[in-house]
Design an enzyme around this catalytic site. Structure first.
Site, PDB file in Angstrom:
ATOM      1  N   ARG A  69      13.547 -32.753 -47.624  1.00  0.00           N
ATOM      2  CA  ARG A  69      13.113 -31.457 -48.153  1.00  0.00           C
ATOM      3  C   ARG A  69      13.620 -30.387 -47.195  1.00  0.00           C
ATOM      4  O   ARG A  69      14.815 -30.141 -47.129  1.00  0.00           O
ATOM      5  CB  ARG A  69      11.574 -31.468 -48.318  1.00  0.00           C
ATOM      6  CG  ARG A  69      11.036 -30.304 -49.136  1.00  0.00           C
ATOM      7  CD  ARG A  69       9.536 -30.441 -49.409  1.00  0.00           C
ATOM      8  NE  ARG A  69       8.722 -30.275 -48.203  1.00  0.00           N
ATOM      9  CZ  ARG A  69       7.372 -30.335 -48.209  1.00  0.00           C
ATOM     10  NH1 ARG A  69       6.723 -30.554 -49.331  1.00  0.00           N
ATOM     11  NH2 ARG A  69       6.701 -30.166 -47.078  1.00  0.00           N
ATOM     12  N   TYR A  89      -8.673 -33.219 -82.864  1.00  0.00           N
ATOM     13  CA  TYR A  89      -7.315 -33.195 -83.410  1.00  0.00           C
ATOM     14  C   TYR A  89      -6.716 -34.590 -83.517  1.00  0.00           C
ATOM     15  O   TYR A  89      -6.782 -35.367 -82.565  1.00  0.00           O
ATOM     16  CB  TYR A  89      -6.406 -32.343 -82.524  1.00  0.00           C
ATOM     17  CG  TYR A  89      -6.712 -30.877 -82.543  1.00  0.00           C
ATOM     18  CD1 TYR A  89      -6.750 -30.160 -83.744  1.00  0.00           C
ATOM     19  CD2 TYR A  89      -6.963 -30.186 -81.359  1.00  0.00           C
ATOM     20  CE1 TYR A  89      -7.025 -28.809 -83.747  1.00  0.00           C
ATOM     21  CE2 TYR A  89      -7.236 -28.829 -81.362  1.00  0.00           C
ATOM     22  CZ  TYR A  89      -7.271 -28.142 -82.561  1.00  0.00           C
ATOM     23  OH  TYR A  89      -7.540 -26.813 -82.566  1.00  0.00           O
ATOM     24  N   LYS A 102      -2.690 -24.371 -47.731  1.00  0.00           N
ATOM     25  CA  LYS A 102      -1.723 -23.913 -48.735  1.00  0.00           C
ATOM     26  C   LYS A 102      -2.303 -24.056 -50.137  1.00  0.00           C
ATOM     27  O   LYS A 102      -3.292 -24.758 -50.354  1.00  0.00           O
ATOM     28  CB  LYS A 102      -0.436 -24.733 -48.603  1.00  0.00           C
ATOM     29  CG  LYS A 102      -0.607 -26.224 -48.906  1.00  0.00           C
ATOM     30  CD  LYS A 102       0.662 -26.986 -48.546  1.00  0.00           C
ATOM     31  CE  LYS A 102       0.500 -28.480 -48.824  1.00  0.00           C
ATOM     32  NZ  LYS A 102       1.614 -29.254 -48.247  1.00  0.00           N
TER      33      LYS A 102
HETATM   34  C1  LIG Z   1       1.169 -30.300 -47.479  1.00  0.00           C
HETATM   35  C2  LIG Z   1       1.641 -30.579 -46.116  1.00  0.00           C
HETATM   36  C3  LIG Z   1       0.786 -31.182 -45.169  1.00  0.00           C
HETATM   37  C4  LIG Z   1      -0.561 -31.742 -45.532  1.00  0.00           C
HETATM   38  O1  LIG Z   1      -0.378 -32.874 -46.333  1.00  0.00           O
HETATM   39  P1  LIG Z   1      -1.608 -33.756 -46.824  1.00  0.00           P
HETATM   40  O2  LIG Z   1      -1.017 -34.937 -47.495  1.00  0.00           O
HETATM   41  O3  LIG Z   1      -2.379 -32.915 -47.775  1.00  0.00           O
HETATM   42  O4  LIG Z   1      -2.404 -34.100 -45.631  1.00  0.00           O
HETATM   43  C5  LIG Z   1       1.254 -31.295 -43.876  1.00  0.00           C
HETATM   44  N1  LIG Z   1       2.478 -30.846 -43.533  1.00  0.00           N
HETATM   45  C6  LIG Z   1       3.312 -30.275 -44.424  1.00  0.00           C
HETATM   46  C7  LIG Z   1       4.661 -29.821 -43.993  1.00  0.00           C
HETATM   47  C8  LIG Z   1       2.932 -30.133 -45.733  1.00  0.00           C
HETATM   48  O5  LIG Z   1       3.780 -29.583 -46.619  1.00  0.00           O
END
Ligand SMILES: *Cc1c(COP(=O)(O)O)cnc(C)c1O
Length: 411
Positions: free
Chosen positions: A133, A264, A35
């Protein structure tokens, strides 16, 4: 590199990380989570490297990412990890993309789309066991399971997965970890008693993959670990290699006396006769402005040097000391760490965030380049045999974006 900053991604590291994760988990399958453009590493090339390392599933958030992977030729199962109403369900079904459902309403929407497409949707039911979530709470889970099994009986969906997500897997010993495991086992038992026959049950993210073998079930879902990163205290174990190196070259160097104020707000002044070096990237490109005055986060000519003063929109100024320094010198912000350069983990600890946020900040702002054997091997297998049911990959969609998808929306 031509002087411009670049994010160099080591595809061999990604491949080796996934191979190591596979060995670590034994018989469970590995879904490489790609992702957010593979946490800033580039989705397509990272996915290819992950499959070369032995991942047999890919995970994304957006359905569009899954469809892009199919269009690029990936044939392995791909799961879209968030259940989203009014999404392009019909197209996802045609392309053989696995979808998440966390509510009966979403199951119904997806089933409707499947009816029109004429092939069953591959569904993973999400249980909210304590993340708060996506997914159905324990109270809502029986209703979700019932809706999905009814749609399965009607030939509209296949319940191929049951899953949940940890909230605190990166806090070893946190009581919620065991509680979520128990809740997930209960959710599985309830669904299977009701008649679900999933191909995979999955819970573990990267931190759980590294620390909790009791959470593996059939499939693990590491994300950051694929890229050599972890949110566990202290970061990833040494057997995972950070895949991204962020580097740039000095565009301007000048010698100055002690007491010269810099940048700055004049929040820095030289303490000695020194050289100031200008780097062509700032917070617009992804360097956190909170790194202003950071004493040890930049690496050049074999040594750590301070950021002199405030990080600008497009520039950072470095205090290089009295050694040799000239325009064109390479500066490394972070990398795997084996030359003495900082890691993304070190940046994260210095700035009070996690390494994922550091590496993903540069996406779309700093050009990405690739190294590693896998980079040259564009022919690397995109996956194994086609999986059950839907027609994966290929040109299955003469009618992308057709009315099928719009009809599914119930505004
Ligand atoms: C992002 C995510 C993962 C991976 O999480 P990491 O902490 O990067 O290993 C696995 N499952 C779901 C549902 C996620 O949203």
């Amino acid at each position: 590199m031509d002087g411009q900053p670049e994010a160099l991604v080591d595809l061999d590291a990604i491949q080796a990380n996934v191979a190591a994760l596979r060995r670590h988990v034994g018989s469970a399958a590995v879904m490489a989570v790609v992702k957010s453009d593979a946490y800033g590493h580039g989705m397509l090339k990272s996915a290819r490297a992950a499959l070369a390392g032995g991942a047999t599933w890919l995970g994304v958030v957006q359905l569009d990412d899954a469809i892009e992977l199919r269009t690029a030729g990936f044939t392995v199962p791909i799961l879209s990890l968030h259940g989203c109403p009014d999404a392009r369900h019909a197209q996802a079904i045609r392309r053989g993309v696995d979808m998440t459902a966390g509510s009966p309403e979403l199951v119904d929407q997806i089933a409707l789309a499947a009816g029109r497409v004429g092939m069953p949707a591959r569904l993973h039911l999400e249980a909210d066991t304590g993340m708060g979530r996506g997914g159905a709470t324990a109270a809502d889970w029986p209703g979700l399971v019932a809706a999905a099994l009814a749609a399965e009986a009607a030939g509209l969906v296949r319940v191929v997965g049951l899953w949940s997500h940890f909230a605190c897997a990166d806090i070893p010993g946190h009581p919620s970890i065991g509680q979520q495991l128990t809740a997930f086992r209960e959710a599985i038992a309830l669904a299977e008693r009701a008649g679900a026959r999933p191909e995979v049950r999955h819970l573990a993210n990267g931190p759980a993959t590294l620390t909790r073998p009791d959470s593996y079930f059939d499939l693990v879902r590491p994300g950051g670990a694929v890229y050599g990163l972890c949110t566990l205290p202290g970061g990833a174990p040494a057997w995972l290699r950070p895949a991204m190196t962020l580097r740039a070259r000095l565009i301007h160097v000048k010698r100055v006396p002690p007491g010269v104020p810099v940048s700055y707000g004049h929040r820095y002044a030289t303490a000695r006769a020194t050289a100031l070096g200008v780097l062509p990237l700032g917070y617009n490109e992804g360097v956190p402005r909170l790194a202003s005055n950071a004493p040890r986060l930049m690496f050049t000519s074999g040594r750590r040097v301070p950021i002199a003063g405030t990080v600008n929109l497009n520039h950072v100024i470095l205090d290089l000391g009295s050694g040799p320094a000239e325009p064109g010198d390479e500066v490394i912000l972070f990398g795997p760490g084996d030359r003495g350069e900082p890691t993304a983990q070190e940046w994260a600890e210095a700035l009070g965030t996690i390494s994922y946020e550091i590496v993903s900040r540069f996406t779309g702002k700093v050009p990405r380049t690739y190294c590693g054997v896998t980079a040259a091997e564009e022919t690397t297998a995109l996956g194994g045999a086609a999986f059950g049911g839907a027609a994966p990959g290929g040109a299955a969609t003469g009618s992308d974006g057709s009315t099928d998808d719009q009809v599914a929306t119930a505004h």
